[in-house]
Design a protein around this motif. Structure first.
Motif, short mmCIF file in Angstrom:
data_model
loop_
_atom_site.label_atom_id
_atom_site.label_comp_id
_atom_site.label_asym_id
_atom_site.label_seq_id
_atom_site.Cartn_x
_atom_site.Cartn_y
_atom_site.Cartn_z
N GLN A 13 0.80 -1.22 0.00
CA GLN A 13 0.00 0.00 0.00
C GLN A 13 0.84 1.27 0.00
OE1 GLN A 13 -3.33 -0.17 -0.29
NE2 GLN A 13 -3.11 -2.41 -0.38
N SER A 14 2.12 1.19 0.35
CA SER A 14 2.96 2.37 0.43
C SER A 14 4.35 2.07 -0.10
CB SER A 14 3.06 2.86 1.89
OG SER A 14 3.98 3.93 2.00
N VAL A 15 4.96 3.06 -0.72
CA VAL A 15 6.31 2.89 -1.25
C VAL A 15 7.31 2.64 -0.14
CG1 VAL A 15 8.16 4.05 -2.54
CG2 VAL A 15 5.80 4.28 -3.29
N VAL A 34 13.43 -8.29 -7.73
CA VAL A 34 12.25 -8.92 -7.14
C VAL A 34 11.10 -7.93 -7.25
CG1 VAL A 34 11.23 -9.87 -5.06
CG2 VAL A 34 13.65 -10.30 -5.54
N TRP A 35 10.06 -8.31 -7.96
CA TRP A 35 8.95 -7.41 -8.24
C TRP A 35 7.81 -7.64 -7.26
CZ3 TRP A 35 9.64 -3.58 -11.70
CH2 TRP A 35 10.72 -3.70 -12.55
N MET A 36 7.20 -6.56 -6.85
CA MET A 36 6.09 -6.62 -5.91
C MET A 36 4.89 -5.88 -6.49
SD MET A 36 8.20 -5.94 -2.36
CE MET A 36 6.88 -6.57 -1.34
N LYS A 37 3.70 -6.33 -6.11
CA LYS A 37 2.49 -5.66 -6.53
C LYS A 37 2.27 -4.42 -5.66
CE LYS A 37 1.19 -8.63 -9.68
NZ LYS A 37 1.11 -8.28 -11.11
N TYR A 38 1.97 -3.32 -6.33
CA TYR A 38 1.79 -2.05 -5.61
C TYR A 38 0.40 -1.51 -5.95
CZ TYR A 38 2.31 2.88 -4.39
OH TYR A 38 2.12 4.14 -3.87
N ALA A 39 -0.39 -1.25 -4.94
CA ALA A 39 -1.76 -0.78 -5.13
C ALA A 39 -1.84 0.70 -4.81
CB ALA A 39 -2.72 -1.57 -4.23
N SER A 40 -2.37 1.46 -5.76
CA SER A 40 -2.62 2.87 -5.53
C SER A 40 -3.72 3.30 -6.49
CB SER A 40 -1.37 3.72 -5.76
OG SER A 40 -1.03 3.74 -7.13
N SER A 41 -4.25 4.50 -6.25
CA SER A 41 -5.32 5.00 -7.10
C SER A 41 -4.83 5.26 -8.52
CB SER A 41 -5.90 6.29 -6.51
OG SER A 41 -4.86 7.26 -6.36
N THR A 45 -2.55 -2.16 -9.60
CA THR A 45 -1.67 -3.20 -9.05
C THR A 45 -0.58 -3.56 -10.04
OG1 THR A 45 -3.23 -4.87 -9.86
CG2 THR A 45 -3.47 -4.18 -7.56
N ASP A 46 0.20 -2.59 -10.42
CA ASP A 46 1.33 -2.83 -11.32
C ASP A 46 2.50 -3.42 -10.56
OD1 ASP A 46 0.30 -1.88 -13.81
OD2 ASP A 46 0.42 0.15 -12.99
N ASP A 47 3.41 -4.06 -11.32
CA ASP A 47 4.65 -4.57 -10.74
C ASP A 47 5.61 -3.41 -10.53
OD1 ASP A 47 3.62 -7.11 -10.90
OD2 ASP A 47 4.54 -7.54 -12.84
N VAL A 48 6.19 -3.34 -9.32
CA VAL A 48 7.08 -2.24 -8.99
C VAL A 48 8.34 -2.77 -8.32
CG1 VAL A 48 5.20 -0.57 -8.74
CG2 VAL A 48 6.01 -1.83 -6.74
N ALA A 49 9.39 -1.95 -8.39
CA ALA A 49 10.65 -2.21 -7.70
C ALA A 49 11.29 -0.87 -7.38
CB ALA A 49 11.58 -3.08 -8.54
N LEU A 50 12.09 -0.84 -6.33
CA LEU A 50 12.74 0.39 -5.87
C LEU A 50 14.24 0.24 -5.99
CD1 LEU A 50 11.56 3.04 -4.71
CD2 LEU A 50 12.09 2.18 -2.42
N ILE A 51 14.90 1.18 -6.71
CA ILE A 51 16.34 1.12 -6.91
C ILE A 51 16.94 2.50 -6.65
CG2 ILE A 51 16.13 -0.71 -8.64
CD1 ILE A 51 16.72 1.45 -10.78
#
Length: 616
Positions: A13-15, A34-41, A45-51
């Motif tokens: 739910q949050s970055v 490693v990709w995670m599902k991220y839910a926001s308005s 529910t796109d695949d996201v990653a933080l670098i």
């Protein structure tokens, strides 16, 4: 393509809940994250990653070099905001936002030019020679966000990780068994990069066997090669060569009608067009996709230069070119404006259209300075549209008084920039005037054809060879195409100074060591050389080598005193300095016969008259 560790229905739910990933190596791809599902308005529910932000280019390069789907990602759109502009913000608010799309999409030329929702216009597909069947409707695209709350991090949002078309089929790469395009089962796939490379080589007159070899090597990056593929590739190169050779600039016998037809057929390469009427002047602004990308890439927060009034006495309408400087500080043409009008109103029209086009992709794009080469240039539109510092190059027009006033108010461009602009001028002159159809100089369609074919292809190939390592001969020639780069190749021991003539220097020729060039006023803004290139008013490598030596000497010295101590004028005692200031040194000038002469013009005496003692 990478791992997913969050199940459906368990989206983050949050970055702030995302881990920061930093794979090792110079490049990495989606498979290393490693990709995670991220839910926001906004993103659902796109695949996201933080670098880390400084690894963003490493990720993009890794995605381009995917062995299963080799491609390049272009910026489809982007925007940016400054720090401090938001009082309240979410964890995923951006400082920088860009959407990258696989260059095999989003359009699909193989199905008649269908348009995906990402674009509001349709590309021209009628001219097969100018635009290949290269896009296959690939839907692979991702977005990056440099986080507002954490500027050192980038959130990657992969909207579609598969390189498939809207039907779900693989549309390019080695896994595409059907070879793509019209008649796909018979013709091997040719991407836009391979197509542009082949066209450039044909326009530049490279032998056909060399073109075919380079073409087949390009195809092998996307699919395996065999005798059938090689034969079809040979037919493709021959057909493309015939199309180019038979193409003509005259779409109509009337030049004005011909230009209108060209504009209608190439709307994506035209950013402004105003036909000539009793009230309006003719203006045609040309910028291809490749030029747009280079303007965004090299022009952002950097210098933009104007090469104006080319062909004012020979062409029907003069040509104005906007230039950027690449990583080697070579000038690249990123827009051509054909018009005779230099009024403030008309200049403002095409400048606004050009900046609007760029800001539609990246609203934060801006330049750091603007170089002009004409003292009569309208500066108000430049300041109004770009709102940047304006500088001036030191190229000399006949209006000396206006140049003096311009130089007093604006800064001078470096000799490296001036040398790059001069190299573009000479190349343009060679391409434009070395034509058998000299009567065509008075036709605008001929100039447009020349620019968008030979000139464009030449610069595309130069930059491609320099950055990819292909075509080493082209790369070597491109590197030394400016006087500045040629000056860097002159060894220091080839420069000799004469103690008897402190204001001049000798530079040994690299081709013939017995031949010496004389440079007067070495190291100054008013240096002159006796070589034929300098005598024609150009910046020669011998003069620039003196300037480079002074800069290097100053940069490597422990203090400026070491440099000034080697100058011709030596400091003495106080009385000596006072007398030296009164003494006028003769100006050393080159004479027409090659000898040095001193200015022996009588000088007015400035000695004070002694006052006689007045007796009371």
């Amino acid at each position: 393509m990478g791992q997913e560790i969050v199940l459906a229905g368990e989206a983050v739910q949050s970055v702030t809940d995302l881990p920061v990933q930093d794979p090792p190596g110079e490049e990495f791809s989606a498979a290393d994250l490693v990709w995670m599902k991220y839910a926001s308005s906004e993103h659902h529910t796109d695949d996201v990653a933080l670098i880390p932000y400084d690894r963003m280019e490493a990720f993009i390069n890794g995605e381009c070099n995917n062995p299963e789907y080799p491609t390049r990602f272009h910026i489809e759109r982007g925007r940016k905001r400054e720090m401090g502009t938001l009082r309240e913000f979410k964890s995923d608010e951006y400082l920088l936002y860009r959407m990258y799309w696989c260059s095999f999409g989003p359009e699909n030329y193989g199905e008649g030019g269908t348009i995906l929702p990402s674009r509001k216009y349709r590309l021209n597909t009628r001219n097969r020679a100018a635009r290949p069947q290269s896009m296959r409707g690939c839907t692979c695209h991702f977005a990056i966000k440099r986080l507002y709350a954490r500027p050192g991090l980038v959130l990657i949002i992969y909207h579609e990780r598969r390189h498939v078309n809207k039907s779900g089929f693989v549309c390019h790469g080695p896994l595409d068994k059907d070879a793509i395009g019209p008649g796909a089962r018979r013709v091997p796939y040719v991407g836009s990069e391979i197509q542009q490379q082949t066209m450039s080589l044909i326009y530049l007159g490279v032998p056909e066997e060399n073109i075919l070899q380079a073409h087949i090597e390009g195809i092998q990056r996307y699919c395996s090669s065999d005798a059938k593929v090689d034969n079809l590739a040979s037919q493709y190169v021959q057909k493309l060569g015939m199309i180019i050779k038979r193409s003509t600039h005259e779409l109509d016998l009337d030049d004005q009608a011909s230009i209108k037809m060209w504009v209608d057929r190439n709307k994506k390469s035209v950013f402004f067009y105003q036909d000539s009427t009793d009230a309006d002047a003719f203006i045609l602004g040309i910028q291809t996709d490749w030029q747009l990308q280079q303007m965004m890439r090299f022009g952002h927060q950097s210098l933009l230069a104007s090469h104006s009034s080319f062909g004012v006495s020979k062409l029907k309408y003069p040509l104005n070119t906007l230039l950027v400087f690449d990583s080697r500080q070579h000038a690249l043409p990123v827009a051509w404006i054909i018009t005779r009008s230099v009024t403030k109103q008309d200049t403002l029209k095409w400048m606004r259209a050009l900046t609007d086009r760029i800001h539609s992709i990246d609203s934060t794009w801006k330049i750091g300075g603007f170089i002009i080469d004409d003292p009569v240039s309208e500066l108000d539109p430049i300041r109004y549209i770009i709102d940047m510092v304006v500088t001036s190059s030191n190229k000399i027009p006949p209006v000396v008084e206006m140049w003096i006033d311009t130089i007093r108010n604006l800064a001078l461009a470096s000799q490296e920039s001036c040398g790059a602009i001069e190299a573009y001028h000479l190349k343009l002159k060679a391409k434009a005037y070395n034509d058998l159809q000299l009567d065509a100089l008075q036709r605008v369609d001929w100039l447009v054809h020349k620019l968008t074919t030979e000139v464009h292809s030449s610069y595309w190939l130069n930059l491609y060879a320099d950055e990819s390592g292909s075509f080493p001969e082209v790369k070597a020639e491109y590197i030394v195409s400016t006087s500045w780069q040629r000056a860097l190749q002159i060894p220091d021991d080839a420069v000799l100074f004469d103690g008897k003539e402190p204001l001049s220097a000798k530079v040994a020729s690299q081709k013939d060591a017995s031949q010496m060039r004389t440079v007067w006023n070495a190291g100054s803004e008013f240096s002159l050389c006796d070589c034929s290139w300098s005598m024609q008013g150009n910046l020669c490598k011998h003069v620039i080598k003196e300037r480079i030596q002074k800069a290097v000497e100053l940069a490597t010295s422990d203090g400026i005193a070491q440099v000034t101590g080697k100058l011709p004028i030596q400091w003495t005692n106080k009385r000596g300095r006072r007398s030296a200031a009164k003494r006028t040194n003769p100006i050393v000038l080159p004479h027409s016969n090659g000898n040095l002469q001193k200015d022996l013009t009588p000088k007015k005496s400035r000695k004070r008259k002694r006052l006689s003692t007045i007796s009371s």
